[in-house]
Design a protein around this motif. Structure first.
Motif, PDB file in Angstrom:
ATOM      1  N   ALA A   1      41.215  64.999  37.468  1.00 28.43           N
ATOM      2  CA  ALA A   1      42.121  65.603  38.459  1.00 28.43           C
ATOM      3  C   ALA A   1      42.254  67.092  38.108  1.00 28.43           C
ATOM      4  O   ALA A   1      42.043  67.493  36.969  1.00 28.43           O
ATOM      5  CB  ALA A   1      43.470  64.903  38.423  1.00 28.43           C
TER       6      ALA A   1
ATOM      7  N   THR B   1      31.071  52.143  37.877  1.00 26.35           N
ATOM      8  CA  THR B   1      31.692  52.293  36.560  1.00 26.35           C
ATOM      9  C   THR B   1      33.184  52.063  36.703  1.00 26.35           C
ATOM     10  O   THR B   1      33.836  52.741  37.509  1.00 26.35           O
ATOM     11  CB  THR B   1      31.431  53.707  36.002  1.00 26.35           C
ATOM     12  OG1 THR B   1      30.029  53.842  35.766  1.00 26.35           O
ATOM     13  CG2 THR B   1      32.177  53.949  34.703  1.00 26.35           C
TER      14      THR B   1
ATOM     15  N   ILE C   1      40.404  64.546  42.892  1.00 26.23           N
ATOM     16  CA  ILE C   1      40.946  63.518  41.992  1.00 26.23           C
ATOM     17  C   ILE C   1      39.891  62.904  41.048  1.00 26.23           C
ATOM     18  O   ILE C   1      40.114  62.877  39.838  1.00 26.23           O
ATOM     19  CB  ILE C   1      41.669  62.424  42.821  1.00 26.23           C
ATOM     20  CG1 ILE C   1      42.803  63.081  43.623  1.00 26.23           C
ATOM     21  CG2 ILE C   1      42.239  61.340  41.906  1.00 26.23           C
ATOM     22  CD1 ILE C   1      43.302  62.258  44.761  1.00 26.23           C
TER      23      ILE C   1
ATOM     24  N   ASN D   1      44.552  69.291  37.513  1.00 30.18           N
ATOM     25  CA  ASN D   1      45.344  69.743  36.343  1.00 30.18           C
ATOM     26  C   ASN D   1      44.559  69.542  35.059  1.00 30.18           C
ATOM     27  O   ASN D   1      44.580  70.379  34.157  1.00 30.18           O
ATOM     28  CB  ASN D   1      46.621  68.897  36.204  1.00 30.18           C
ATOM     29  CG  ASN D   1      47.705  69.313  37.157  1.00 30.18           C
ATOM     30  OD1 ASN D   1      47.525  70.254  37.897  1.00 30.18           O
ATOM     31  ND2 ASN D   1      48.815  68.603  37.128  1.00 30.18           N
TER      32      ASN D   1
ATOM     33  N   TRP E   1      40.713  52.032  41.833  1.00 27.05           N
ATOM     34  CA  TRP E   1      40.077  53.259  42.339  1.00 27.05           C
ATOM     35  C   TRP E   1      38.625  53.356  41.888  1.00 27.05           C
ATOM     36  O   TRP E   1      38.184  54.402  41.413  1.00 27.05           O
ATOM     37  CB  TRP E   1      40.822  54.524  41.891  1.00 27.05           C
ATOM     38  CG  TRP E   1      42.297  54.446  42.023  1.00 27.05           C
ATOM     39  CD1 TRP E   1      43.218  54.409  41.015  1.00 27.05           C
ATOM     40  CD2 TRP E   1      43.053  54.403  43.242  1.00 27.05           C
ATOM     41  NE1 TRP E   1      44.486  54.333  41.533  1.00 27.05           N
ATOM     42  CE2 TRP E   1      44.411  54.324  42.894  1.00 27.05           C
ATOM     43  CE3 TRP E   1      42.703  54.407  44.602  1.00 27.05           C
ATOM     44  CZ2 TRP E   1      45.421  54.261  43.849  1.00 27.05           C
ATOM     45  CZ3 TRP E   1      43.709  54.335  45.544  1.00 27.05           C
ATOM     46  CH2 TRP E   1      45.047  54.270  45.158  1.00 27.05           C
ATOM     47  N   ILE E   2      37.900  52.261  42.017  1.00 30.81           N
ATOM     48  CA  ILE E   2      36.515  52.246  41.545  1.00 30.81           C
ATOM     49  C   ILE E   2      35.574  52.421  42.745  1.00 30.81           C
ATOM     50  O   ILE E   2      35.582  51.600  43.672  1.00 30.81           O
ATOM     51  CB  ILE E   2      36.199  50.916  40.813  1.00 30.81           C
ATOM     52  CG1 ILE E   2      37.258  50.626  39.731  1.00 30.81           C
ATOM     53  CG2 ILE E   2      34.786  50.931  40.243  1.00 30.81           C
ATOM     54  CD1 ILE E   2      37.441  51.709  38.703  1.00 30.81           C
ATOM     55  N   SER E   3      34.750  53.469  42.691  1.00 29.60           N
ATOM     56  CA  SER E   3      33.774  53.703  43.767  1.00 29.60           C
ATOM     57  C   SER E   3      32.750  52.577  43.759  1.00 29.60           C
ATOM     58  O   SER E   3      32.265  52.185  42.687  1.00 29.60           O
ATOM     59  CB  SER E   3      33.042  55.032  43.548  1.00 29.60           C
ATOM     60  OG  SER E   3      33.946  56.091  43.524  1.00 29.60           O
TER      61      SER E   3
ATOM     62  N   THR F   1      36.540  52.406  34.868  1.00 29.79           N
ATOM     63  CA  THR F   1      37.351  52.884  33.743  1.00 29.79           C
ATOM     64  C   THR F   1      38.824  52.869  34.138  1.00 29.79           C
ATOM     65  O   THR F   1      39.656  52.280  33.439  1.00 29.79           O
ATOM     66  CB  THR F   1      36.932  54.325  33.348  1.00 29.79           C
ATOM     67  OG1 THR F   1      35.539  54.328  33.070  1.00 29.79           O
ATOM     68  CG2 THR F   1      37.696  54.789  32.110  1.00 29.79           C
ATOM     69  N   THR F   2      39.151  53.484  35.283  1.00 24.27           N
ATOM     70  CA  THR F   2      40.553  53.661  35.683  1.00 24.27           C
ATOM     71  C   THR F   2      41.256  52.315  35.903  1.00 24.27           C
ATOM     72  O   THR F   2      40.653  51.361  36.394  1.00 24.27           O
ATOM     73  CB  THR F   2      40.612  54.494  36.981  1.00 24.27           C
ATOM     74  OG1 THR F   2      39.804  55.650  36.804  1.00 24.27           O
ATOM     75  CG2 THR F   2      42.025  54.911  37.315  1.00 24.27           C
TER      76      THR F   2
ATOM     77  N   GLY G   1      44.762  56.466  33.891  1.00 25.61           N
ATOM     78  CA  GLY G   1      43.975  57.301  34.796  1.00 25.61           C
ATOM     79  C   GLY G   1      43.380  58.474  34.041  1.00 25.61           C
ATOM     80  O   GLY G   1      42.299  58.396  33.474  1.00 25.61           O
ATOM     81  N   SER G   2      44.148  59.576  33.985  1.00 27.43           N
ATOM     82  CA  SER G   2      43.630  60.786  33.343  1.00 27.43           C
ATOM     83  C   SER G   2      43.338  60.581  31.862  1.00 27.43           C
ATOM     84  O   SER G   2      42.511  61.283  31.291  1.00 27.43           O
ATOM     85  CB  SER G   2      44.634  61.933  33.506  1.00 27.43           C
ATOM     86  OG  SER G   2      44.801  62.224  34.870  1.00 27.43           O
TER      87      SER G   2
ATOM     88  N   LEU H   1      36.191  52.269  47.978  1.00 24.40           N
ATOM     89  CA  LEU H   1      37.033  52.569  46.825  1.00 24.40           C
ATOM     90  C   LEU H   1      37.896  51.328  46.649  1.00 24.40           C
ATOM     91  O   LEU H   1      38.624  50.963  47.568  1.00 24.40           O
ATOM     92  CB  LEU H   1      37.885  53.813  47.131  1.00 24.40           C
ATOM     93  CG  LEU H   1      38.518  54.513  45.947  1.00 24.40           C
ATOM     94  CD1 LEU H   1      37.478  55.005  44.958  1.00 24.40           C
ATOM     95  CD2 LEU H   1      39.363  55.688  46.412  1.00 24.40           C
TER      96      LEU H   1
END
Ligand SMILES: Cc1cc2nc3c(=O)[nH]c(=O)nc-3n(C[C@H](O)[C@H](O)[C@H](O)COP(=O)(O)OP(=O)(O)OC[C@H]3O[C@@H](n4cnc5c(N)ncnc54)[C@H](O)[C@@H]3O)c2cc1C
Length: 384
Positions: free
Chosen positions: A365, A123, A361, A367, A156-158, A125-126, A131-132, A209
């Motif tokens: 993440a 997937t 992350i 926060n 940063w896609i797995s 998205t980022t 990101g967030s 990644l």
């Protein structure tokens, strides 16, 4: 309330543990621990996972999935080597999301080779600047008579560098409030050209990644997904269930570190006695045990809440945030109990230390997870 696992749940755990030991770990050991696994190796691992129905655990049985309860999936997930668990999560979530947003024709065409593990998916998205807040994605899909032309970059896609299919979030215009109008497309490498590259990282180094570049990539119209039925609810549930699953991967690592520390405390002698006999060492062991137990129970409770039909927004956010933080601390303390041996490669603790650092992350993440829990508690949204 019953904290005892049922016989069936114990059997699920045992078979996952046995499959990891017998089938998966030898493949991981056969390859460089610091390099992404070759695609063939990941396909071999996925074949074992597919045999247990694990590539589509959340899909109903009548649609080719395992129809597992989330708690049962979590019990299995906790037993898998974390690098494999994170690759599995990318595959499973992508399958679940495509399923939730696709037509019958799309399901029949797109899903079987992903569910049986002969093709790998992810997937996307980022992005470099989103990101967030996924609403800020800038990858653009322009529609013409033949389909869509996609331009943009995902980060940063797995599973990116080994994927055959990527489910991307992009924009195809603006809505009435001037915000990007979100559209999801399934991009299949067999018919659409995109390039990928690995991003070297601190931990989970045998995993993948990466980034994905779309430069005028043509995607046929038939691959556009559209929210149908209760897709929005399914998407939220999918998202919420991912968080405790990631938490359980952290638990897997911390448990390994704890077992090693307990063993070491029972063999290493200083000041004329086993270090496990020193009160401060016992205090640290007790604290690590408490951190792991609390993490595990929070994750199980969040998954069980989802099985009971709750949205579990706050509890799943809490489970992931707490467990990734507590397990990272637990691993550091277990290393410390090993003295210099803790930082030596041979004990495997330095790898756990690096790997666990990857987990606070993805899927929110920490926060952000704190704010989600805060929103549930107060009814006030700190994001807006
Ligand atoms: C192992 C791993 C696997 C991943 N897999 C995938 C994948 O398969 N697909 C995919 O699309 N993405 C994936 N990601 C990307 C991941 O989802 C993002 O990295 C994550 O959402 C955070 O985005 P960011 O890195 O851009 O950080 P940013 O959003 O830039 O945040 C930077 C920091 O600011 C904080 N912050 C941001 N906004 C706020 C706020 N409102 N209040 C307080 N603090 C805030 C964050 O908590 C963070 O600490 C993966 C990442 C990792 C590490």
């Amino acid at each position: 309330m019953n904290f005892e696992l049922t016989t069936e749940q114990k059997q699920l755990q045992d078979s996952a543990r046995e499959m990891s030991r017998r089938d998966i770990e030898p493949i991981l050991k056969h390859h460089d621990p610091d390099k992404p696994l070759p695609k063939e190796a990941m396909l071999e691992i996925f074949a074992f996972l597919a045999r247990m129905g694990l590539l589509a655990p959340r899909l109903p049985e009548e649609h080719g999935g395992a129809g597992l309860k989330m708690l049962d999936y979590g019990l299995i997930f906790e037993q898998l080597p974390p690098v494999v668990a994170i690759a599995l999560l990318a595959q499973d979530v992508t399958i679940s999301r495509i399923f939730a947003e696709s037509s019958e024709e799309q399901r029949e065409r797109l899903l079987p080779s992903l569910v049986d593990g002969t093709r790998i998916c992810c997937t996307g998205t980022t992005e470099p600047d989103a990101g967030s807040n996924p609403r800020e994605v800038r990858t653009r899909a322009v529609e013409d008579a033949d389909g869509f032309v996609v331009t943009g970059r995902k980060m940063w896609i797995s599973n990116a560098a080994i994927c055959d299919v990527i489910n991307i979030t992009c924009i195809d215009g603006v809505d009435e409030k001037g915000r990007g109008r979100i559209r999801r497309l399934v991009v299949d490498s067999a018919e659409s050209a995109f390039t990928t590259a690995e991003i070297p990282c601190l931990g989970l180094r045998q995993g993948h990644l990466g980034e994905v570049l779309f430069e005028g990539c043509r995607v046929p119209k038939r691959n556009a997904l559209g929210a149908s039925g209760d897709a929005a609810r399914v998407l939220t549930l999918t998202w919420n269930a991912n968080r405790p699953l990631v938490g359980l991967s952290a638990v897997n690592m911390a448990q390994k570190a704890f077992d090693a520390a307990l063993g070491y405390a029972g063999t290493r002698k200083q000041f004329g006695k086993l270090i496990g006999g020193h009160q401060l060492v016992q205090s640290r062991l007790a604290e690590i045990d408490a951190q792991i137990t609390t993490s595990r129970l929070l994750c199980y409770a969040a998954l069980d809440a989802i099985d009971q039909g709750h949205r579990a927004n706050g509890s799943s956010a809490m489970a992931k945030r707490y467990s990734t933080t507590a397990c990272e601390r637990a691993i550091t303390e277990a290393m410390q109990l090993h003295g210099a041996m803790g930082v030596a490669r041979e004990t495997g603790l330095e790898q756990l230390y690096r790997d666990v650092r990857m987990l606070p992350i993805p899927d929110g993440a920490n926060n952000i997870l704190e704010l989600i829990q805060g929103r549930e508690l107060t009814g006030l949204d700190a994001f807006r």
